[in-house]
Design a protein around this motif. Sequence first.
Motif, short mmCIF file in Angstrom:
data_model
loop_
_atom_site.label_atom_id
_atom_site.label_comp_id
_atom_site.label_asym_id
_atom_site.label_seq_id
_atom_site.Cartn_x
_atom_site.Cartn_y
_atom_site.Cartn_z
N CYS A 14 5.30 6.73 8.12
CA CYS A 14 4.61 5.73 8.94
C CYS A 14 5.30 5.60 10.29
O CYS A 14 6.53 5.69 10.39
N LYS A 34 3.89 -0.50 2.95
CA LYS A 34 4.97 -1.44 3.28
C LYS A 34 4.45 -2.69 4.02
O LYS A 34 4.71 -3.80 3.60
N HIS A 35 3.74 -2.50 5.14
CA HIS A 35 3.26 -3.66 5.90
C HIS A 35 1.76 -3.62 6.17
O HIS A 35 1.24 -4.46 6.89
N GLY A 36 1.09 -2.60 5.66
CA GLY A 36 -0.36 -2.58 5.74
C GLY A 36 -0.99 -1.96 6.97
O GLY A 36 -2.21 -2.04 7.14
N SER A 37 -0.20 -1.34 7.84
CA SER A 37 -0.83 -0.64 8.98
C SER A 37 -1.81 0.39 8.44
O SER A 37 -1.58 1.00 7.39
N CYS A 65 -0.69 1.74 4.96
CA CYS A 65 0.72 1.87 4.61
C CYS A 65 1.08 0.82 3.55
O CYS A 65 0.71 -0.35 3.66
N HIS A 115 5.49 2.92 12.02
CA HIS A 115 5.99 1.56 12.23
C HIS A 115 7.46 1.45 11.83
O HIS A 115 8.33 1.24 12.66
N GLU A 116 7.73 1.60 10.54
CA GLU A 116 9.10 1.69 10.05
C GLU A 116 9.06 2.81 9.02
O GLU A 116 8.12 3.57 8.98
N SER A 155 8.21 4.34 5.74
CA SER A 155 7.46 4.26 4.49
C SER A 155 6.60 5.51 4.42
O SER A 155 6.20 6.06 5.45
S1 FES Z 1 6.35 0.77 7.59
FE1 FES Z 1 4.23 1.22 7.61
S2 FES Z 1 3.33 -0.60 8.34
FE2 FES Z 1 5.46 -1.01 8.41
#
Ligand code: FES
Length: 106
Positions: free
Chosen positions: A45, A66-69, A64, A47-48, A50
């Motif tokens: 991902c 982890k945070h839903g992106s 995703c 974002h961070e 995952s």
């Molecule tokens: S790690 Fe994928 S949305 Fe945060």
Amino acid sequence: MEWERIAAESELGAGVNGALSTAVGHDRVAVFRTDEGLFALDDVCSHEYSRLSEGEVAEGQVACAKHGSRFDLRTGAVTGFPATRPVRAWAAKAEGGWIWVSRLPG
Ligand code: FES
């Protein structure tokens, strides 16, 4: 276009949501089987950290875990925050009982 053979087709579908995660050189690629065909994205991902191969697939997007992106399976474009950067999309195909991927230009 240079194709890399990454796995037997029978391996696809065993993972979460029918996705497969594999290394291609220094990259980690997620391949998704959907009703519309095979799609491949960078597995990490934007974002961070995952793995998108562990996310939920629906309506041509992967969310995703982890945070839903959300990311468009065809293009890697962000379709839902918090991610703001796309992930790279790869070409993917099944041929001869194998899954193949290729880097898209750009
Ligand atoms: S790690 Fe994928 S949305 Fe945060």
